[in-house]
Design a protein around this motif. Structure first.
Motif, PDB file in Angstrom:
ATOM      1  N   UNK A  61     -98.185 -28.287  41.544  1.00  0.00           N
ATOM      2  CA  UNK A  61     -98.951 -29.186  42.412  1.00  0.00           C
ATOM      3  C   UNK A  61    -100.429 -29.169  42.033  1.00  0.00           C
ATOM      4  N   UNK A  62    -100.959 -27.958  41.821  1.00  0.00           N
ATOM      5  CA  UNK A  62    -102.373 -27.816  41.465  1.00  0.00           C
ATOM      6  C   UNK A  62    -102.658 -28.420  40.091  1.00  0.00           C
ATOM      7  N   UNK A  77     -93.124 -36.176  36.370  1.00  0.00           N
ATOM      8  CA  UNK A  77     -91.854 -35.863  37.023  1.00  0.00           C
ATOM      9  C   UNK A  77     -91.890 -34.387  37.396  1.00  0.00           C
ATOM     10  N   UNK A  78     -91.867 -34.097  38.701  1.00  0.00           N
ATOM     11  CA  UNK A  78     -91.911 -32.717  39.171  1.00  0.00           C
ATOM     12  C   UNK A  78     -90.498 -32.167  39.293  1.00  0.00           C
ATOM     13  N   UNK A  79     -90.338 -30.885  38.917  1.00  0.00           N
ATOM     14  CA  UNK A  79     -89.048 -30.211  39.016  1.00  0.00           C
ATOM     15  C   UNK A  79     -89.239 -28.898  39.741  1.00  0.00           C
ATOM     16  N   UNK A  80     -88.390 -28.639  40.736  1.00  0.00           N
ATOM     17  CA  UNK A  80     -88.545 -27.435  41.541  1.00  0.00           C
ATOM     18  C   UNK A  80     -87.207 -26.957  42.067  1.00  0.00           C
ATOM     19  N   UNK A  92     -95.627 -35.397  46.076  1.00  0.00           N
ATOM     20  CA  UNK A  92     -96.080 -36.773  45.944  1.00  0.00           C
ATOM     21  C   UNK A  92     -97.555 -36.908  46.295  1.00  0.00           C
ATOM     22  N   UNK A  93     -98.017 -36.155  47.292  1.00  0.00           N
ATOM     23  CA  UNK A  93     -99.430 -36.218  47.657  1.00  0.00           C
ATOM     24  C   UNK A  93    -100.325 -35.653  46.562  1.00  0.00           C
ATOM     25  N   UNK A  96     -97.756 -36.704  41.957  1.00  0.00           N
ATOM     26  CA  UNK A  96     -96.524 -36.827  41.180  1.00  0.00           C
ATOM     27  C   UNK A  96     -95.902 -38.204  41.408  1.00  0.00           C
ATOM     28  N   UNK A  97     -95.127 -38.660  40.423  1.00  0.00           N
ATOM     29  CA  UNK A  97     -94.502 -39.976  40.506  1.00  0.00           C
ATOM     30  C   UNK A  97     -93.020 -39.903  40.857  1.00  0.00           C
ATOM     31  N   UNK A  98     -92.385 -38.777  40.546  1.00  0.00           N
ATOM     32  CA  UNK A  98     -90.970 -38.616  40.856  1.00  0.00           C
ATOM     33  C   UNK A  98     -90.689 -37.131  40.995  1.00  0.00           C
ATOM     34  N   UNK A  99     -89.501 -36.799  41.519  1.00  0.00           N
ATOM     35  CA  UNK A  99     -89.234 -35.443  41.949  1.00  0.00           C
ATOM     36  C   UNK A  99     -87.757 -35.137  41.748  1.00  0.00           C
ATOM     37  N   UNK A 100     -87.442 -33.996  41.127  1.00  0.00           N
ATOM     38  CA  UNK A 100     -86.055 -33.549  40.980  1.00  0.00           C
ATOM     39  C   UNK A 100     -85.934 -32.102  41.438  1.00  0.00           C
ATOM     40  N   UNK A 101     -84.757 -31.780  41.990  1.00  0.00           N
ATOM     41  CA  UNK A 101     -84.508 -30.433  42.501  1.00  0.00           C
ATOM     42  C   UNK A 101     -83.488 -29.737  41.606  1.00  0.00           C
TER      43      UNK A 101
END
Length: 225
Positions: A61-62, A77-80, A92-93, A96-101
């Motif tokens: 995030x940082x 694309x964030x992955x967590x 998203x704040x 990031x534009x998209x997110x996967x788990x």
């Protein structure tokens, strides 16, 4: 060839992501942490970044926040490992534009990467000319021999996509993923409505027409009287 920066402190996972991307025609650049990633971003042109959230030192995030402050606007694309809605909201704040788990489905990751790159390509080009028809991305304006009109965002993005690749068939799912995103509630009926509106708006346009490919999707073709 698109260059993708993969920021993941798990070496095996980072390697897997990079090999998958390379196998599918991308240039993948591995990075073990945010500090390494920022060094890469200063030296090389990156089209998209895939970043883990939980990393030693600066977290994902940082990292994204620092990028956005530095006016680095490539898709992220964030992955967590976390699937909590509050965690997604934070992602998203941060920009990031998209997110996967995790665990990550590699095929889905490729779908999302392709959609983000297509969206970024359309946004960066800003203007598109098709015959005498001009599309201006910044103002969502379409001008032709019949005048100019400002389109609603989704209608504009849909038309821009089709006219960017004249003659190419896009499946319904490809369009929904690219224009509405993977997590949107839009369905085939939503797409059909938008196509109908575009056909009505440009029924007098002599540069293009939108063709339905039965059982597949849509394509834009040069108008022939």
């Amino acid at each position: 060839m698109f260059s993708i920066l993969v920021v993941e402190d798990d070496k095996e996972l980072c390697g897997l992501f990079c090999r998958t991307l390379i196998k599918n025609g991308y240039n993948a650049i591995p990075s073990q942490n945010a500090s390494e990633a920022l060094d890469v971003l200063e030296k090389e042109y990156i089209d998209l970044m895939i970043s883990d959230v939980m990393m030693p030192g600066m977290n994902g995030f940082e990292l994204v926040k620092a990028m956005r402050v530095g006016r680095m606007d490539m898709p992220v694309l964030m992955i967590t490992a976390k699937g909590d809605i509050n965690d997604k909201e934070q992602g998203f704040k941060s920009g990031a534009d998209d997110y996967m788990v995790k665990p990550i489905d590699l095929k889905e990751m490729l779908f999302r990467v392709a959609a983000l790159l297509r969206r970024a390509k359309s946004a960066s080009e800003r203007k598109l000319t098709f015959g005498e028809t001009l599309l201006e991305y910044d103002t969502q304006t379409v001008s032709d021999a019949n005048g100019s009109q400002i389109l609603p965002l989704k209608e504009f993005q849909l038309l821009y996509k089709l006219l960017s690749y004249p003659g190419q068939i896009f499946t319904r799912q490809q369009i929904l993923d690219d224009i509405w995103g993977f997590d949107d509630v839009a369905d085939s009926h939503t797409l059909d409505v938008h196509i109908s509106r575009l056909r009505e708006r440009f029924k007098k346009n002599t540069d293009f027409r939108i063709v339905t490919i039965r059982g597949l999707g849509y394509r834009a073709v040069k108008y022939e009287s």
